[in-house]
Scaffold this active site. Structure first.
Site, short mmCIF file in Angstrom:
data_model
loop_
_atom_site.label_atom_id
_atom_site.label_comp_id
_atom_site.label_asym_id
_atom_site.label_seq_id
_atom_site.Cartn_x
_atom_site.Cartn_y
_atom_site.Cartn_z
N LYS A 37 0.85 -1.20 0.00
CA LYS A 37 0.00 0.00 0.00
C LYS A 37 0.88 1.24 0.00
O LYS A 37 1.78 1.37 0.82
CB LYS A 37 -0.91 0.03 1.24
N ASP A 64 -3.61 4.39 -1.72
CA ASP A 64 -4.54 4.82 -0.67
C ASP A 64 -4.44 6.33 -0.49
O ASP A 64 -3.72 6.80 0.39
CB ASP A 64 -4.18 4.06 0.62
N LYS A 66 -7.27 8.24 -0.22
CA LYS A 66 -8.46 8.65 0.58
C LYS A 66 -9.06 9.97 0.11
O LYS A 66 -9.12 10.94 0.88
CB LYS A 66 -8.09 8.76 2.06
N ASP A 69 -13.84 14.98 -1.23
CA ASP A 69 -14.08 16.32 -1.78
C ASP A 69 -15.44 16.33 -2.50
O ASP A 69 -16.19 15.35 -2.41
CB ASP A 69 -12.92 16.68 -2.74
N THR A 128 -10.30 3.47 11.30
CA THR A 128 -10.11 2.50 12.40
C THR A 128 -9.46 3.15 13.63
O THR A 128 -9.35 2.50 14.67
CB THR A 128 -9.23 1.34 11.92
N ARG A 220 2.87 -0.82 10.61
CA ARG A 220 3.93 -0.71 11.62
C ARG A 220 4.36 -2.01 12.30
O ARG A 220 5.55 -2.16 12.61
CB ARG A 220 3.55 0.35 12.66
O1 LIG Z 1 -7.40 3.21 4.09
C1 LIG Z 1 -6.64 2.63 4.86
O2 LIG Z 1 -5.83 1.82 4.47
C2 LIG Z 1 -6.85 2.85 6.31
C3 LIG Z 1 -8.15 3.10 6.72
C4 LIG Z 1 -8.45 3.08 8.09
O3 LIG Z 1 -9.60 3.22 8.50
N1 LIG Z 1 -7.44 2.85 8.96
C5 LIG Z 1 -6.14 2.68 8.58
O4 LIG Z 1 -5.28 2.44 9.45
N2 LIG Z 1 -5.83 2.72 7.24
C6 LIG Z 1 -4.43 2.61 6.80
O5 LIG Z 1 -3.92 1.33 7.14
C7 LIG Z 1 -2.58 1.42 7.58
C8 LIG Z 1 -2.48 0.83 8.96
O6 LIG Z 1 -1.16 0.89 9.39
P1 LIG Z 1 -0.69 0.30 10.79
O7 LIG Z 1 -1.57 0.88 11.85
O8 LIG Z 1 0.73 0.78 10.89
O9 LIG Z 1 -0.81 -1.19 10.68
C9 LIG Z 1 -2.16 2.89 7.51
O10 LIG Z 1 -1.47 3.07 6.30
C10 LIG Z 1 -3.48 3.65 7.44
O11 LIG Z 1 -3.39 4.80 6.62
#
Ligand SMILES: O=C(O)c1cc(=O)[nH]c(=O)n1[C@@H]1O[C@H](COP(=O)(O)O)[C@@H](O)[C@H]1O
Length: 243
Positions: A37, A64, A66, A69, A128, A220
């Site tokens: 991603k 991604d 997001k 707009d 999330t 992470r």
């Molecule tokens: O669209 C996403 O991927 C996304 C949506 C969401 O609701 N929550 C979310 O954590 N993400 C993405 O998912 C990844 C989660 O990363 P970690 O929390 O490091 O595992 C990040 O790149 C966020 O930008």
């Protein structure tokens, strides 16, 4: 299915790193990972050349960005992004029905213009990192969180999107309501040994998969681990138990 096969097909590693050099180093270390991603941090830093780097290594790409707009603007953004020939693309469901429909059509047009396969367009239901308490008290949404996520998913489905991004805690309910053909992509996934950090509605990779996720997005726990390959292999092992 052998150890690693399920993870290779259905785990997307989030490359939330500041520059191209760091991204390349991670991609080359994680040679068994097939799906990456590229999000706001990396794309803002490198622009589209990061996508070329991943394609030259035969990786699948979740772009991604997001988008959030007005209809005309998200449609233009999706038309442009679809020309890159990526596999997944994100938009916020809160753009509303009109914008979601315009974005869906524009992604098809952009891909056709470039002669590439259209991306699967998926909508964020509710980030999330938002808890039920924040939904009620900060965002002032009067619905229960699972109901809100469901309503966002249904609006995305009715608007012609391919799926949604949701937390693993809502995925079972969305799978039941939206059916098997609707893509459910779950970030906020945490192995028991990893720090949850800013994620508020987590489950483990195996729990999220059992609940009905098509793809897991994990950043992470792998990318900031002292040994990213070891972290990846531990996730592969956890998932092989349910394969
Ligand atoms: O669209 C996403 O991927 C996304 C949506 C969401 O609701 N929550 C979310 O954590 N993400 C993405 O998912 C990844 C989660 O990363 P970690 O929390 O490091 O595992 C990040 O790149 C966020 O930008």
């Amino acid at each position: 299915m052998g150890s690693g096969e399920l993870a290779q097909k259905r785990v997307i590693v989030a490359l939330d790193v500041p520059d191209e050099e760091t991204a390349i180093a991670l991609v080359d270390r994680l040679e068994d990972v097939t799906f990456f991603k590229v999000g706001l941090e990396l794309f803002t830093s490198t622009g589209p050349k990061i996508l070329e780097m991943l394609k030259s290594r035969q990786k699948r790409i979740f772009l991604d960005l997001k988008f959030d707009d007005i209809p005309n603007t998200v449609a233009g953004a999706c038309r442009s992004a679809a020309r890159y020939g990526v596999d997944l693309l994100t938009i916020h469901a809160t753009c509303g029905r009109e914008a979601l429909k315009a974005a869906t059509e524009a992604a098809q047009v952009g891909a056709a213009q470039a002669g590439v396969k259209p991306p699967k367009l998926i909508a964020i239901t509710l980030l999330t990192s938002i808890s039920a308490r924040q939904l009620a008290f900060d965002l002032k949404i009067p619905l229960e969180l699972p109901e809100y996520a469901l309503q966002m998913a249904l609006m995305a489905q009715e608007s012609g999107l391919d799926g949604v991004v949701c937390s693993p805690q809502e995925v079972a309910q969305l799978r039941q309501t939206c059916g098997d053909d609707f893509l459910l992509v779950c970030p906020g996934v945490r192995p028991t040994w990893a720090d949850t950090a800013d994620q508020k509605r987590s489950l483990t990779p195996a729990q999220a998969m059992i609940a009905g996720a098509d793809y897991l997005v994990i950043g992470r726990p792998i990318t900031t681990a002292a040994d990213p390959e070891l972290a990846w292999n531990r996730i592969c092992e956890d998932l092989s138990a349910i394969a």
